[in-house]
Design a protein around this motif. Structure first.
Motif, PDB file in Angstrom:
ATOM      1  N   SER A 125      35.890  34.474  54.382  1.00  0.00           N
ATOM      2  CA  SER A 125      34.778  33.741  53.779  1.00  0.00           C
ATOM      3  C   SER A 125      34.511  34.256  52.368  1.00  0.00           C
ATOM      4  O   SER A 125      34.353  35.453  52.158  1.00  0.00           O
ATOM      5  N   LYS A 126      34.425  33.326  51.420  1.00  0.00           N
ATOM      6  CA  LYS A 126      34.088  33.691  50.041  1.00  0.00           C
ATOM      7  C   LYS A 126      32.638  34.154  49.945  1.00  0.00           C
ATOM      8  O   LYS A 126      32.334  35.152  49.297  1.00  0.00           O
ATOM      9  N   SER A 127      31.734  33.451  50.602  1.00  0.00           N
ATOM     10  CA  SER A 127      30.309  33.767  50.480  1.00  0.00           C
ATOM     11  C   SER A 127      29.941  35.048  51.216  1.00  0.00           C
ATOM     12  O   SER A 127      29.123  35.844  50.731  1.00  0.00           O
ATOM     13  N   LYS A 128      30.540  35.279  52.374  1.00  0.00           N
ATOM     14  CA  LYS A 128      30.203  36.464  53.168  1.00  0.00           C
ATOM     15  C   LYS A 128      31.114  37.650  52.866  1.00  0.00           C
ATOM     16  O   LYS A 128      30.820  38.772  53.276  1.00  0.00           O
ATOM     17  N   GLU A 129      32.247  37.391  52.184  1.00  0.00           N
ATOM     18  CA  GLU A 129      33.222  38.432  51.855  1.00  0.00           C
ATOM     19  C   GLU A 129      33.630  39.214  53.110  1.00  0.00           C
ATOM     20  O   GLU A 129      33.654  40.440  53.132  1.00  0.00           O
ATOM     21  N   LYS A 130      33.961  38.461  54.154  1.00  0.00           N
ATOM     22  CA  LYS A 130      34.395  39.056  55.407  1.00  0.00           C
ATOM     23  C   LYS A 130      35.637  38.333  55.914  1.00  0.00           C
ATOM     24  O   LYS A 130      35.821  37.143  55.664  1.00  0.00           O
ATOM     25  N   ALA A 131      36.480  39.083  56.648  1.00  0.00           N
ATOM     26  CA  ALA A 131      37.702  38.529  57.210  1.00  0.00           C
ATOM     27  C   ALA A 131      37.659  38.632  58.728  1.00  0.00           C
ATOM     28  O   ALA A 131      37.100  39.579  59.287  1.00  0.00           O
ATOM     29  N   THR A 133      46.242  45.620  48.811  1.00  0.00           N
ATOM     30  CA  THR A 133      46.123  44.215  48.438  1.00  0.00           C
ATOM     31  C   THR A 133      44.689  43.759  48.610  1.00  0.00           C
ATOM     32  O   THR A 133      43.988  44.190  49.525  1.00  0.00           O
ATOM     33  N   GLY A 134      44.226  42.876  47.740  1.00  0.00           N
ATOM     34  CA  GLY A 134      42.906  42.281  47.860  1.00  0.00           C
ATOM     35  C   GLY A 134      42.998  40.779  47.719  1.00  0.00           C
ATOM     36  O   GLY A 134      43.822  40.257  46.970  1.00  0.00           O
ATOM     37  N   LEU A 135      42.170  40.074  48.466  1.00  0.00           N
ATOM     38  CA  LEU A 135      42.019  38.635  48.305  1.00  0.00           C
ATOM     39  C   LEU A 135      40.753  38.399  47.503  1.00  0.00           C
ATOM     40  O   LEU A 135      39.645  38.696  47.961  1.00  0.00           O
ATOM     41  N   MET A 136      40.891  37.899  46.275  1.00  0.00           N
ATOM     42  CA  MET A 136      39.771  37.775  45.350  1.00  0.00           C
ATOM     43  C   MET A 136      39.476  36.305  45.068  1.00  0.00           C
ATOM     44  O   MET A 136      40.394  35.472  45.001  1.00  0.00           O
ATOM     45  N   PHE A 137      38.186  36.010  44.884  1.00  0.00           N
ATOM     46  CA  PHE A 137      37.722  34.655  44.587  1.00  0.00           C
ATOM     47  C   PHE A 137      37.135  34.628  43.172  1.00  0.00           C
ATOM     48  O   PHE A 137      36.222  35.401  42.858  1.00  0.00           O
ATOM     49  N   TYR A 138      37.638  33.716  42.318  1.00  0.00           N
ATOM     50  CA  TYR A 138      37.176  33.597  40.941  1.00  0.00           C
ATOM     51  C   TYR A 138      36.477  32.253  40.758  1.00  0.00           C
ATOM     52  O   TYR A 138      37.043  31.192  41.085  1.00  0.00           O
ATOM     53  N   ASP A 139      35.257  32.306  40.240  1.00  0.00           N
ATOM     54  CA  ASP A 139      34.444  31.113  40.015  1.00  0.00           C
ATOM     55  C   ASP A 139      34.853  30.491  38.677  1.00  0.00           C
ATOM     56  O   ASP A 139      34.615  31.063  37.608  1.00  0.00           O
ATOM     57  N   MET A 187      37.094  49.001  49.784  1.00  0.00           N
ATOM     58  CA  MET A 187      37.878  49.120  48.538  1.00  0.00           C
ATOM     59  C   MET A 187      37.440  48.025  47.570  1.00  0.00           C
ATOM     60  O   MET A 187      37.322  46.870  47.945  1.00  0.00           O
ATOM     61  N   SER A 188      37.167  48.379  46.351  1.00  0.00           N
ATOM     62  CA  SER A 188      36.740  47.399  45.355  1.00  0.00           C
ATOM     63  C   SER A 188      37.906  47.015  44.456  1.00  0.00           C
ATOM     64  O   SER A 188      38.819  47.802  44.221  1.00  0.00           O
ATOM     65  N   TYR A 189      37.862  45.785  43.961  1.00  0.00           N
ATOM     66  CA  TYR A 189      38.892  45.290  43.067  1.00  0.00           C
ATOM     67  C   TYR A 189      38.250  44.720  41.827  1.00  0.00           C
ATOM     68  O   TYR A 189      37.140  44.191  41.866  1.00  0.00           O
ATOM     69  N   GLN A 190      38.943  44.826  40.713  1.00  0.00           N
ATOM     70  CA  GLN A 190      38.462  44.284  39.451  1.00  0.00           C
ATOM     71  C   GLN A 190      39.493  43.289  38.934  1.00  0.00           C
ATOM     72  O   GLN A 190      40.678  43.363  39.258  1.00  0.00           O
ATOM     73  N   PRO A 191      39.075  42.329  38.134  1.00  0.00           N
ATOM     74  CA  PRO A 191      40.028  41.386  37.558  1.00  0.00           C
ATOM     75  C   PRO A 191      41.101  42.117  36.767  1.00  0.00           C
ATOM     76  O   PRO A 191      40.817  43.096  36.082  1.00  0.00           O
ATOM     77  N   ARG A 192      42.336  41.618  36.902  1.00  0.00           N
ATOM     78  CA  ARG A 192      43.438  42.282  36.193  1.00  0.00           C
ATOM     79  C   ARG A 192      44.201  41.243  35.388  1.00  0.00           C
ATOM     80  O   ARG A 192      45.265  40.792  35.781  1.00  0.00           O
ATOM     81  N   LYS A 196      34.469  37.829  43.751  1.00  0.00           N
ATOM     82  CA  LYS A 196      34.173  38.269  45.103  1.00  0.00           C
ATOM     83  C   LYS A 196      35.496  38.441  45.844  1.00  0.00           C
ATOM     84  O   LYS A 196      36.530  37.956  45.410  1.00  0.00           O
ATOM     85  N   GLY A 197      35.436  39.139  46.980  1.00  0.00           N
ATOM     86  CA  GLY A 197      36.664  39.257  47.734  1.00  0.00           C
ATOM     87  C   GLY A 197      36.612  40.334  48.787  1.00  0.00           C
ATOM     88  O   GLY A 197      35.576  40.952  49.032  1.00  0.00           O
ATOM     89  N   VAL A 198      37.750  40.543  49.429  1.00  0.00           N
ATOM     90  CA  VAL A 198      37.881  41.557  50.471  1.00  0.00           C
ATOM     91  C   VAL A 198      39.140  42.370  50.209  1.00  0.00           C
ATOM     92  O   VAL A 198      40.157  41.850  49.723  1.00  0.00           O
ATOM     93  N   GLY A 199      39.073  43.666  50.507  1.00  0.00           N
ATOM     94  CA  GLY A 199      40.250  44.511  50.445  1.00  0.00           C
ATOM     95  C   GLY A 199      41.029  44.398  51.743  1.00  0.00           C
ATOM     96  O   GLY A 199      40.447  44.365  52.836  1.00  0.00           O
ATOM     97  N   LEU A 200      42.344  44.313  51.659  1.00  0.00           N
ATOM     98  CA  LEU A 200      43.194  44.168  52.837  1.00  0.00           C
ATOM     99  C   LEU A 200      43.988  45.424  53.120  1.00  0.00           C
ATOM    100  O   LEU A 200      44.871  45.427  53.994  1.00  0.00           O
ATOM    101  N   GLY A 201      43.718  46.499  52.373  1.00  0.00           N
ATOM    102  CA  GLY A 201      44.436  47.749  52.591  1.00  0.00           C
ATOM    103  C   GLY A 201      45.912  47.585  52.312  1.00  0.00           C
ATOM    104  O   GLY A 201      46.319  46.937  51.345  1.00  0.00           O
ATOM    105  N   GLU A 202      46.744  48.155  53.191  1.00  0.00           N
ATOM    106  CA  GLU A 202      48.194  48.084  53.027  1.00  0.00           C
ATOM    107  C   GLU A 202      48.816  46.987  53.873  1.00  0.00           C
ATOM    108  O   GLU A 202      50.014  46.995  54.147  1.00  0.00           O
ATOM    109  N   THR A 203      47.979  46.040  54.318  1.00  0.00           N
ATOM    110  CA  THR A 203      48.493  44.862  55.011  1.00  0.00           C
ATOM    111  C   THR A 203      49.363  44.054  54.055  1.00  0.00           C
ATOM    112  O   THR A 203      49.052  43.920  52.869  1.00  0.00           O
TER     113      THR A 203
END
Length: 664
Positions: free
Chosen positions: A129-135, A66-72, A1-6, A81-88
């Protein structure tokens, strides 16, 4: 799942000392508030800045995902960057190092246990991880039994940023045949104990550092992640035992009983001293306690309100301040420079309460959550070196800057002399005379309402209703005696405080006595059902959301789960044996024949706090007595209505029901 800045609008910036106007035009009351807007999860629910101050981690919600997003921060035009967490259900984020965060999340699941098929809400810490975008999930289940709790993050190791120390319930690793919760195939068991673990944030590996016993309830570690204090329950008295070791490699020694009444939080700055909580002048306060000589002194107390919780820095494994709730949440930082920063932020945004919720390791960049009484919170980035305060996100972009309602204080004195504090959420531009009223008692009951925006009361106000939120006796925040005044008073004096507040609103000419509905969740759902059955003359309708209808049955459920839980609730409600008749007398399901107003029951089918049968038993009692009711079941939903789908349906179904019975 992709996320965009909101982002809700363009970033704003100003130097401290200047001001900005946040108020917007009130919408026409003819434009009905949309439950999908108010029921949506906050666009941004949490934000935290990395130790180097270069990245902000944000929990963003889109629908039920929900997504955990990293903003530079140094490259604002770069895609996040980030990861999608689904409905967690994401709960909290803490930076481990400049690349990784620890994320607390939960999800409900039906599992097969020794007692049958049970719904369990599993809480877990993840490392992302921000760099690997993995949980990666940390501290999962163990062979032979399920572990529902995630544990507590105590230390992010300053000398090894890839490691962290957690305290968590787990098997002891020692087998016995004397009983316990974790039965294995060879009919032996492993006692379930609260222990310390060293966890690698990179690969998720874990190492047990300390093993508690079945009575251990807390640990305190030093800045190097070494255990210096263990706190146990005394099985003979139900009180606490405190063990301390000055040298982390030595044995724990039992401390004198004169400090057992303190709740210990962390080491303090001086040798042998700890920050701890206890009552001072009837209010919860923070002390510094010296274990070597027994000295104790107050670090912070508030003359009006209890200290609600601590500000804890896992990078130092130390408490750095305290929070209390007046009309809005407020922080008191132990460091004088930090207090001055907090005051500057408050001056920069008048009419608000800014809360520093995260800061870089050097303290020069901070994430600030700003609370308001008339619209949803906003998140800012404060750069102390540049002297700028930039808004980075609004929690509800569609409501940002729109003043649809405002919370006001409403206090009264009870017949027995207690001040009952409360709040009225009043529609913008609406009349406070002879208005239709929604009574909204809070859950807990050891919780409280405050003056901050909340989606439910503001939605009802935006639909034209005045909303009353009383802090009845038994609520937290107003001192020990006010909280304990609620013990044993479910359906009695606690309910009287709600009823008397309603009567005062009628006598003051604010509420229309013929158009009053009581609505609540959890304990508030009990209060709604109690209002409909114990004082039916007051209400034209009632809505219970995951409410309690059978008090002896609730105590029985708690007793099967935990002896400590049974002790806690017996103290606050009563004994299911000794007080059974009195508890039955104030149980709504046992008084269904007296219900006068129509009742709406909304129930989450995966609720692990108040089981579904509490609502269905009320339904059956109402049906048997020929009383009007409706019931709405929310499949796959938890106690807190953690999804936008559930919140939206609750708002829609409740407002349809309320409009039907007390609408214009």
């Amino acid at each position: 799942m992709s996320y965009q800045p909101r982002h809700s609008r363009a970033v704003i910036s100003f130097f401290l000392g200047l001001t900005v106007s946040m108020a917007g035009a009130a919408p026409s009351m003819a434009q009905k508030a949309d439950p999908t807007v108010y029921g949506a999860l906050p666009s941004v629910s949490e934000a935290a800045i990395s130790p180097d101050g270069k990245t902000i981690a944000v929990l963003q919600n889109a629908g039920d995902a929900t997504g955990l997003m990293f903003y530079d921060l140094d490259n604002p035009d770069a895609a996040p960057k980030g990861v999608g967490l689904g409905e967690t259900d994401a709960r909290d984020i803490v930076w481990a190092n400049d690349d990784r965060v620890f994320l607390l999340a939960s999800q409900s699941s039906q599992v097969s246990t020794l007692s049958g098929i049970d719904t369990i809400e599993f809480f877990r810490w993840l490392t992302v991880s921000k760099s690997k975008e993995k949980a990666k999930i940390l501290l999962g289940n163990e062979p032979g039994f399920f572990v529902a709790n995630a544990g507590d993050l105590l230390s992010v190791m300053p000398n090894d940023p890839k490691k962290a120390v957690f305290a968590r319930h787990s098997s002891s690793g020692k087998r016995t045949t004397s009983g316990g919760p974790s039965r294995l195939k060879d009919n032996t068991v492993q006692p379930f104990v609260y222990s310390l673990f060293l966890v690698d944030a990179e690969n998720g590996s874990q190492k047990r550092l300390e093993t508690g016993d079945e009575y251990t309830i807390d640990w305190i570690v030093n800045a190097d992640g070494e255990a210096v204090m263990r706190i146990d329950i005394d099985p003979a008295t139900g009180g606490k035992k405190v063990y301390y070791r000055k040298d982390p490699k030595a044995r724990f020694e039992l401390m004198d009983q004169n400090i057992w009444n303190f709740d210990f939080y962390s080491q303090a700055d001086k040798p042998d001293t700890f920050f701890a909580g206890a009552a001072a002048n009837n209010k919860a306060a923070v002390f510094e306690v010296n274990l070597a000589n027994g000295d104790r002194s107050i670090v912070y107390s508030n003359p009006t309100y209890d200290v609600a919780d601590m500000i804890y820095d896992p990078r130092k494994a130390k408490v750095t301040g305290a929070r209390y709730v007046g009309d809005l949440s407020r922080s008191y930082h132990f460091d004088e420079t930090q207090r001055a920063t907090q005051d500057s932020l408050r001056n920069a945004i008048p009419g608000s309460e800014p809360m520093i919720i995260s800061k870089s390791a050097d303290g020069t960049r901070m994430v600030v959550k700003v609370l308001y009484t008339d619209h949803p919170p906003q998140f800012y980035l404060y750069d102390k070196t540049a002297g700028t305060l930039n808004m980075i996100a609004a929690s509800y972009p569609e409501l940002d800057g729109k003043i649809v309602a405002k919370k006001e204080k409403y206090d009264y004195t009870s017949p027995d002399g207690l001040t009952i504090h409360g709040y009225l959420t009043v529609p913008a531009g609406g009349s406070k005379e002879n208005a239709p009223l929604i009574v909204l008692p809070h859950g807990g009951p050891e919780s409280r309402a405050d003056q901050e925006f909340d989606y439910q009361s503001f939605f009802y106000a935006a639909r034209g209703y005045t909303v009353y939120e009383p802090n009845f006796r038994g609520s937290e925040g107003y001192g020990v005696s006010f909280r304990t005044a609620g013990y044993g008073e479910w359906g009695r004096k606690m309910q009287d405080d709600i009823s008397n507040g309603v009567k005062k609103l009628i006598s003051d000419g604010i509420a229309d006595s013929d158009r009053i509905c009581i609505v609540g969740s959890s304990y508030g759902g009990y209060a709604a059902l109690a209002g409909a059955t114990l004082t039916p003359e007051l209400y034209a309708c009632a809505v219970s959301i995951n409410g309690i209808s059978n008090l002896p049955g609730m105590l029985g459920d708690v007793a099967r789960d935990s002896s400590l839980g049974e002790q806690y609730w017996t103290t606050r409600i009563g004994s299911r044996y000794r007080d059974n008749d009195q508890l039955t007398a104030v149980s709504p399901a046992s008084n269904a024949e007296t219900a006068g107003a129509p009742i709406l029951l909304i129930v989450s089918k995966d609720d692990v706090v108040v089981p579904q049968w509490q609502s269905t038993q009320m339904r059956d009692a109402l049906k048997q007595n020929g009383k009007p009711y409706e019931i709405v079941e929310l499949p796959g939903e938890d106690h807190w209505l953690s999804t936008s789908t559930a919140r939206t349906e609750m708002l829609q179904r409740s407002i349809d029901f309320i409009d039907k019975h007390i609408g214009q």
